[in-house]
Design a protein around this motif. Structure first.
Motif, PDB file in Angstrom:
ATOM      1  N   LYS A  38       0.837  -1.214   0.000  1.00  0.00           N
ATOM      2  CA  LYS A  38       0.000   0.000   0.000  1.00  0.00           C
ATOM      3  C   LYS A  38       0.866   1.257   0.000  1.00  0.00           C
ATOM      4  N   HIS A  41       1.786   1.727  -3.429  1.00  0.00           N
ATOM      5  CA  HIS A  41       0.594   2.198  -4.170  1.00  0.00           C
ATOM      6  C   HIS A  41       0.390   3.706  -3.987  1.00  0.00           C
ATOM      7  N   TRP A  42       0.566   4.175  -2.745  1.00  0.00           N
ATOM      8  CA  TRP A  42       0.298   5.583  -2.462  1.00  0.00           C
ATOM      9  C   TRP A  42       1.434   6.513  -2.908  1.00  0.00           C
ATOM     10  N   HIS A  53       0.621   2.194  -9.791  1.00  0.00           N
ATOM     11  CA  HIS A  53      -0.352   2.524  -8.739  1.00  0.00           C
ATOM     12  C   HIS A  53      -1.467   1.463  -8.727  1.00  0.00           C
ATOM     13  N   ASP A  57      -2.043  -1.900  -6.012  1.00  0.00           N
ATOM     14  CA  ASP A  57      -3.318  -2.063  -5.312  1.00  0.00           C
ATOM     15  C   ASP A  57      -3.884  -3.469  -5.542  1.00  0.00           C
TER      16      ASP A  57
HETATM   17 FE   FE2 Z   1      -5.960   3.538  -3.419  1.00  0.00          FE
END
Ligand code: FE2
Length: 161
Positions: A38, A41-42, A53, A57
């Motif tokens: 995560k 992802h962020w 991205h 996820d």
């Molecule tokens: Fe998200």
């Protein structure tokens, strides 16, 4: 101290205890993994932002699904499923997350190494569960292993040419 519950699942209690310890250790490890995927992802930046991205996820969601399968198997076997956050931190299997790395081409390799480590561990778990005589838990780990390998392919296909 044993926290094992009575169960009519026909596996002896000592074996169930060993399986529960194994499953819960992976449940904790997958908490670590999903925090890191995560964070990727962020925080990923660069020309491949959108693809990575979304990929990170998707990987996180697969880790969550796998974690749920393992935790519920531990509960099925009469165990107390899961780990508290302090327990997860005491049993960490990962190096500290490199917050300085945000570049897409570098971060994807960090995630590749992470998944590769996870895939190795789960493959050992398949054999461990099989050696304890529990084909169902071995099958569960096999299902998780197959998805991890596929995610590893999706990640590594970006740089292993
Ligand atoms: Fe998200």
């Amino acid at each position: 101290m044993s926290m094992i519950q009575k169960s009519s699942v026909n596996i002896d209690e000592r074996t169930r205890e060993k399986l529960i310890v194994l499953l819960n250790s992976r449940v904790g490890f997958f908490t670590e993994l999903q925090v890191q995927t995560k964070l990727a992802h962020w925080n990923v930046r660069g020309p491949h932002f959108l693809a990575y991205h979304e990929l990170f996820d998707s990987v996180t969601n697969h880790l969550l699904e796998a974690q749920d399968l393992m935790a519920e198997r531990a509960s099925t076997l009469g165990g107390y499923a899961g780990m508290t956050l302090p327990e997860v931190m005491q049993n960490t299997l990962l190096p500290p997350w490199p917050i300085e790395i945000r570049q897409d081409s570098k971060l994807i390799r960090v995630i590749g190494e992470l998944l590769s480590k996870a895939a190795d561990l789960i493959r050992e778990d398949i054999n461990r569960a099989a050696s304890l005589g529990d084909a169902d838990t071995a099958d569960l780990f096999t299902e998780i292993s197959r998805q991890l390998d596929k995610d590893l392919w999706f990640v590594e296909a970006h740089y292993l040419v």
